[in-house]
Design an enzyme around this catalytic site. Structure first.
Site, PDB file in Angstrom:
ATOM      1  CG  PHE A 278      -0.677   9.110   7.386  1.00  0.00           C
ATOM      2  CD1 PHE A 278      -0.588   7.741   7.611  1.00  0.00           C
ATOM      3  CD2 PHE A 278       0.226   9.939   8.036  1.00  0.00           C
ATOM      4  CE1 PHE A 278       0.384   7.204   8.459  1.00  0.00           C
ATOM      5  CE2 PHE A 278       1.188   9.426   8.897  1.00  0.00           C
ATOM      6  CZ  PHE A 278       1.278   8.065   9.105  1.00  0.00           C
TER       7      PHE A 278
ATOM      8  CG  ASN B  45       4.012   0.996   9.669  1.00  0.00           C
ATOM      9  OD1 ASN B  45       3.363   0.489   8.754  1.00  0.00           O
ATOM     10  ND2 ASN B  45       3.677   2.150  10.212  1.00  0.00           N
TER      11      ASN B  45
ATOM     12  CG  ASN C  43      -0.370   0.693   2.419  1.00  0.00           C
ATOM     13  OD1 ASN C  43      -0.418   1.934   2.521  1.00  0.00           O
ATOM     14  ND2 ASN C  43       0.201  -0.078   3.334  1.00  0.00           N
TER      15      ASN C  43
ATOM     16  CE  LYS D 233       2.232  -0.117  12.957  1.00  0.00           C
ATOM     17  NZ  LYS D 233       0.848  -0.378  12.491  1.00  0.00           N
TER      18      LYS D 233
ATOM     19  CB  SER E 122       3.491   5.625   7.435  1.00  0.00           C
ATOM     20  OG  SER E 122       3.089   5.584   6.074  1.00  0.00           O
TER      21      SER E 122
ATOM     22  CG  ASN F 297       3.077   4.552   1.923  1.00  0.00           C
ATOM     23  OD1 ASN F 297       3.890   4.213   1.072  1.00  0.00           O
ATOM     24  ND2 ASN F 297       2.316   3.681   2.584  1.00  0.00           N
ATOM     25  CB  THR F 298       3.988  10.507   5.399  1.00  0.00           C
ATOM     26  OG1 THR F 298       2.609  10.112   5.353  1.00  0.00           O
ATOM     27  CG2 THR F 298       4.066  12.007   5.678  1.00  0.00           C
TER      28      THR F 298
END
Length: 352
Positions: free
Chosen positions: A111, A242, A107, A213, A177, A179-180
């Site tokens: 967010f 994660n 993915n 996390k 994450s 993805n940021t």
């Protein structure tokens, strides 16, 4: 109806569309009665009494629409989010990919969520305290993309603590994450010290436990720094881990997609990081094992390695909605086989 019969129909849909369909179906499910107490599975972490150690990881219920119903599927707790202070659309679609041959998911959502204000109103309508029979609900918070890029990410976490603490049994500070852009830089020691100092100050005299996390893609020095920072700032628990940016050998046509990889290929990496943190922290820092858990044996191994709780998400795509119930039944069977009476006495028995 067996999930094996439904799965081909869901897999015929775009992965994100199937995800939203499952959320919609659960919204129509009546709110279940509280889980009964099972002395074998019940455990206490950060002062919270969890009816069983199997939780839903963040990422599934991004906006807090159905977290209060997940105990009906056998989950001992559910973590909603990630929620950011302001609503944001996330990254362009397509951004969710099934790697069926690998029993994995990639993915790159970024967010996507409706913001903490809208979620807070929603959660407040159904929230029931644990001591009144309500389910254990954690809230995962993050920083908006523009704030992170501009170096204002810490302020967004402070906002998240202030806004969501009254509604959560625990709060998870998500700095892992992939993805940021820039988010994982907060895992560095200096930045992490600044972040945790601000987060704990924002919590103030409140009692809402703070979890952190982290990513699985860490060097030994990173693990040492994160462990020390968590202990120094009295973080209540560490979630390991994660999704990963690494790419082991994969067979799926989607193997080249960018984003975070989860599911079966993450099992060994996440377990290795858990063992690293347990070796350094000992019993001073409760650990929550996440990543590639799809059956009772894997959950059992994670607990024996030092996890007080476990979480799962991607495995639901392949194993169906009642996976948590099956894992809990399997845990009890394994515990009975080994003469173990409670989860607490199992935690870390294999740790060195």
């Amino acid at each position: 109806m067996s999930y094996r019969l439904i799965r081909p129909l869901l897999f015929a849909l775009d992965a994100e569309r199937a995800h939203h369909l499952s959320i919609a179906a659960l919204r129509f499910m009546p709110t279940p009665a509280p889980l009964g107490v099972d002395p074998m599975l019940e455990t206490i972490v950060a002062g919270i009494r969890f009816p069983n150690p199997v939780g839903l990881a963040a990422g599934y219920d991004k906006d807090g629409r159905i977290a209060h119903k997940m105990h009906g599927l056998g989950f001992g707790f559910a973590e909603l989010g990630t929620l950011t202070p302001l609503a944001q659309p996330g990254n362009p679609q397509p951004r969710l990919f099934r790697l069926v041959q690998d029993r994995a998911v990639i993915n790159r959502f970024g967010f996507n969520n409706g913001g903490q204000g809208a979620a807070a109103d929603r959660i407040a309508r159904y929230r029931q305290p644990v001591n009144s029979g309500g389910p254990v609900i954690g809230i995962n918070i993050g920083a908006n993309k523009d704030a992170t890029a501009a170096g204002r990410g810490i302020a967004d976490y402070v906002t998240g603590i202030t806004c969501m603490a009254p509604l959560a049994d625990y709060l998870t500070v998500n700095i892992s994450s992939p993805n940021t852009p820039g988010l994982r830089a907060l895992q560095g020691r200096a930045a992490l010290d600044d972040l945790l100092s601000a987060v704990m100050a924002a919590r103030g005299a409140g009692t809402t436990p703070i979890f952190l996390k982290v990513a699985p893609d860490l060097e030994p020095a990173d693990v040492e720094d994160i462990t020390a920072a968590c202990i120094d700032h009295r973080v209540d628990a560490l979630i390991v881990s994660n999704t990963t940016l690494s790419r082991p050998a994969l067979r799926s046509p989607h193997a080249g997609e960018t984003g975070g990889l989860s599911g079966a290929p993450l099992t060994d990496l996440s377990l290795a990081r858990l063992r690293d943190f347990r070796r350094l922290a000992g019993t001073r820092l409760p650990l929550i094992g996440v990543g590639g858990i799809a059956n009772a044996e894997q959950a059992y191994t994670r607990i024996r390695a030092g996890a007080s709780l476990v979480q799962l998400y991607s495995a639901l795509v392949y194993e169906g909605p009642y996976l948590a119930k099956r894992i809990n039944a399997g845990l009890k069977a394994l515990m009975a086989r080994d003469g173990v009476k409670t989860i607490a006495e199992l935690v870390g028995v294999d740790a060195q």
